[in-house]
Design an enzyme around this catalytic site. Structure first.
Site, mmCIF file in Angstrom:
data_model
loop_
_atom_site.group_PDB
_atom_site.id
_atom_site.type_symbol
_atom_site.label_atom_id
_atom_site.label_comp_id
_atom_site.label_asym_id
_atom_site.label_seq_id
_atom_site.Cartn_x
_atom_site.Cartn_y
_atom_site.Cartn_z
ATOM 1 N N HIS A 109 0.833 -1.200 0.000
ATOM 2 C CA HIS A 109 0.000 0.000 0.000
ATOM 3 C C HIS A 109 0.870 1.252 0.000
ATOM 4 C CE1 HIS A 109 -3.204 -2.802 1.299
ATOM 5 N NE2 HIS A 109 -4.020 -1.918 0.753
ATOM 6 N N LYS A 140 -0.657 4.884 4.535
ATOM 7 C CA LYS A 140 -1.581 3.964 5.205
ATOM 8 C C LYS A 140 -1.145 3.754 6.649
ATOM 9 C CE LYS A 140 -3.841 -0.546 4.693
ATOM 10 N NZ LYS A 140 -5.187 0.035 4.895
#
Length: 249
Positions: free
Chosen positions: A141, A145
């Protein structure tokens, strides 16, 4: 279907609003909610739940897990279905979700992608077909995040554990210990602007099977949330997820 978007100022909230304003899945935006005041011409936005008076059919939540309690209190008071698409919930927040599902319809999924729902089923099928194989999960990600591993990685791991009862999760690897047979390795990568990639690797001494899902746009999660909202509007109180929605359809 008139929706209220919780976390409307965030990336995913804006994606849902964009699709709904274009009439996707028959949705319209009744209102938005966020902790920071927003100035929008298309719909009213609020920072205080007590001020929301619009007619609403369903709430879609792409905010932060810490907002879950107040959101659910509002939904229970108004008897509104809620699609919870946030991750990283504490045990207390998870208990609040379960409690709310006793009185209102609640859709809770770690990932709103229909493709991820399919990946989960494929991972379970593969793990069952190769009971002695080593299994590793890799998720990637963007560097902003907050939670690691991702809720989707845990969703995949727990699904595999359904068919491998003795499995135990290992988060990353370090040290000198040999890999044990029942381990499921879970690895998180955070870099750049990666939207979301999830890979399940199933390996034996003679072959390797790789199952992978890659998100090309955040719009896919917004689309999934609108599909879930449409589905939830027809349901009685209870806890729903992607697997159940797919099986019902």
């Amino acid at each position: 279907m008139k929706i209220l978007i919780c976390g409307v100022g965030g990336r995913m909230g804006r994606e849902v609003a964009k699709l709904a304003l274009d009439g996707a899945k028959g949705a319209t935006v009744a209102a938005g909610f966020d902790v920071v005041p927003l100035d929008t011409r298309e719909f009213a936005t609020y920072t205080d739940w007590s001020l929301v008076t619009e007619e609403i059919d369903c709430i879609i939540d792409f905010s932060h897990h810490s907002a879950t309690g107040a959101l659910l209190n509002f939904a229970k008071t108004k008897k509104l279905p809620v699609v919870i698409a946030t991750t990283g919930h504490t045990d207390e927040e998870k208990a609040a979700i379960m409690d709310a599902a006793k009185v209102i319809p609640v859709f809770h999924s770690a990932n709103m992608s229909l493709g991820i729902a399919l990946l989960v089923e494929l991972a379970k099928t593969t793990a069952k077909a190769f009971p002695d194989a080593d299994i590793e999960i890799i998720e990637k990600h963007h560097n902003r995040k907050l939670d690691a591993p991702s809720g989707t990685a845990l969703l995949l791991a727990n699904a595999i554990k359904d068919v491998r009862k003795s499995a135990k999760f290992i988060f990353g690897r370090s040290g000198q210990a040999k890999r044990e047979a029942e381990e499921i390795g879970i690895h998180a990568i955070r870099m750049g602007n990666i939207i979301g990639e999830h890979e399940v690797i199933v390996g034996t001494d003679t072959q390797t099977i790789t199952l992978k899902h890659e998100a090309h746009s955040r719009a896919l999660f917004a689309e999934g949330a609108l599909v879930a909202a449409n589905y939830l509007c027809t349901k009685e109180a209870g806890l729903y997820d992607m697997e159940r929605m797919i099986s019902d359809n």
